[in-house]
Design a protein around this motif. Sequence first.
Motif, short mmCIF file in Angstrom:
data_model
loop_
_atom_site.label_atom_id
_atom_site.label_comp_id
_atom_site.label_asym_id
_atom_site.label_seq_id
_atom_site.Cartn_x
_atom_site.Cartn_y
_atom_site.Cartn_z
N ASN A 166 36.90 49.77 25.80
CA ASN A 166 35.79 50.31 27.05
C ASN A 166 34.92 52.07 27.22
OD1 ASN A 166 35.99 51.86 29.87
ND2 ASN A 166 36.12 50.30 30.38
N THR A 188 38.99 46.66 30.24
CA THR A 188 39.36 45.92 29.71
C THR A 188 38.29 44.37 31.06
OG1 THR A 188 41.70 44.62 29.62
CG2 THR A 188 39.35 43.10 29.08
N LEU A 201 33.63 44.49 30.17
CA LEU A 201 33.08 42.92 30.15
C LEU A 201 31.96 43.28 31.50
CD1 LEU A 201 35.98 40.40 30.33
CD2 LEU A 201 34.18 41.13 28.39
N LEU A 215 29.21 44.95 29.45
CA LEU A 215 28.62 44.76 28.21
C LEU A 215 27.38 43.19 29.21
CD1 LEU A 215 31.16 43.75 25.58
CD2 LEU A 215 28.95 44.31 25.59
N PHE A 216 28.49 42.37 29.81
CA PHE A 216 27.22 41.58 30.48
C PHE A 216 25.92 42.46 31.24
CE2 PHE A 216 31.07 38.31 30.67
CZ PHE A 216 31.07 38.05 29.14
#
Length: 554
Positions: free
Chosen positions: A103, A479, A483, A486-487
């Motif tokens: 993270n 988590t 994500l 990132l996206f």
Amino acid sequence: MGPETAAVLQLVALIGALALCYIPFGNHMARVYSSDKHWRVEKWIYKGIGANPDTEMRWPAYLRGVLAFSLVGVLFLYVLQRIQGILPGSLGFSSVNPAQSFNTAVSFVTNTNWQSYYGEQTMGHVVQTAGLAVQNFVSAAVGIAVAVALVRGFARSRTGEIGNFWADLVRGTVRILVPFAAIAAVILVACGAIQNFSGIHEVGQFMGGSQQWNGGAVASQEAIKELGTNGGGYFNANSAHPFENPTPFTNLFEIFLILLIPFALTRTFGVMVGSVRQGYAILATMGTIWLGFTALMMWTEFAHHGPALQLAGGAYEGKEVRFGVGGSSIFAVSTTLTSTGAVNSFHSSFTGLGGGITLLSMMLGEIAPGGTGSGLYGILIMAIIAVFIAGLMVGRTPEYLGKKIGAREIKLSAIYILITPALALVFAAASMALPTPPHSMLNPGAHGFSEVLYAFTSAANNNGSAFAGLNANTDWYNTMTGLAMLFGRFLPMVFVLALAGSLAEQKPVPATAGTLRTEKPLFTGLLVGAIIIITGLTYFPALALGPLAEGLAS
């Protein structure tokens, strides 16, 4: 002097300082990214990484450079945290667990700087300086590079080349971020921020026990934290901590650093496309939203009803008395309208409507003025949408800066503006629907939902601030927010760079009597309206369940 007057004077001083720096700093950045000369230190860097800075790239090659560099950054920072226990200067802290290492690595590489840990109790000197601080520089430089690539797409014609990523990355770091962050760090040290590599000290006796504090290279990290719109604090209290933000002057100075590059990039944009008036139109849009949100925040925090709040002169819960309601309100709006995420007060403790303003600020896409680079390319995407809407109303093929906005351009722009809302809302919905994630909420009801919605809105928009009540240090939130970061960072960049390549391939279209004058106040009003309406339609149901319900009930 009343607190309201003091707040207005702070706002006037801030605007004056930004106005003084706007033209020279914006021109400087335009020269940096337009120059064909390389400094000696830059040549050493190019030789070390094996890059040819004079080779022009098409958008797929530029994107591969962005993704490859960022992937290496994530892996390096992850490993650095996992081996912290054996590193010198670890202050006795153990290695960071895998979920939190992932993270944090993603957070700092994506310019989000979301922190699900206590900074002064988790990270040693090596991880803080060689890991987190380095990413504060280069992640900001990546954002500016992508924005400049899009600007080149507007400025160039009949070519698919949009520059060289490695040259843009190195120049942004060496010529802009490092020197100006160094100057800012010296100012912060002179005003009381700490800068050392000392160990842990026991300070005084408190209720039968002692309190421990550790030192660190705080001023240098604080400078780039704000200048690069990063936001990650050396200490858990972030910019509310007196070691990071000692005085009302440093508070105003840090807000200035947050806003400097995003606002000045509109000047860079105007210079590079050959029309500074186009830059002023974008600046006016950003400034209108920023001032409007700041005024609205001050109103909600100063005028909140209730005898205790009225006697105190405003809603002081969760705010530093050193900065007051005014300084906290300006900081909160500035940090959430950019992708900074630094805080000098706790947004969860704001009034219901005040907390909603910080949420809405991020939901706009952080484009007023937004992050380093991401704010500029975000608002240029919205400008394309606004031009398209205007074209629909008059039955004319839309154009922006001499480029036709066809089906390909509008599809890329539409996908861009849908990515972050989809991430924020889907992840928030999953966190509320599953049995375990809701246990992380400190508060029930509307405020608890706001905590979850805020977390994923912050992550998807690469902001990094939080409603402090949420316990995000769980495998699920580490988590899922990782994500979302990132996206939320790299998927939009794919479409921005594809759009840049598409625009660069076009030949310029001459202006006619029917061309929409995008440098005029009419277009600024259209752009502001499009931003507010699109955001409102997208997020209103979620806002109604959270901050609006809480604000209307209080």
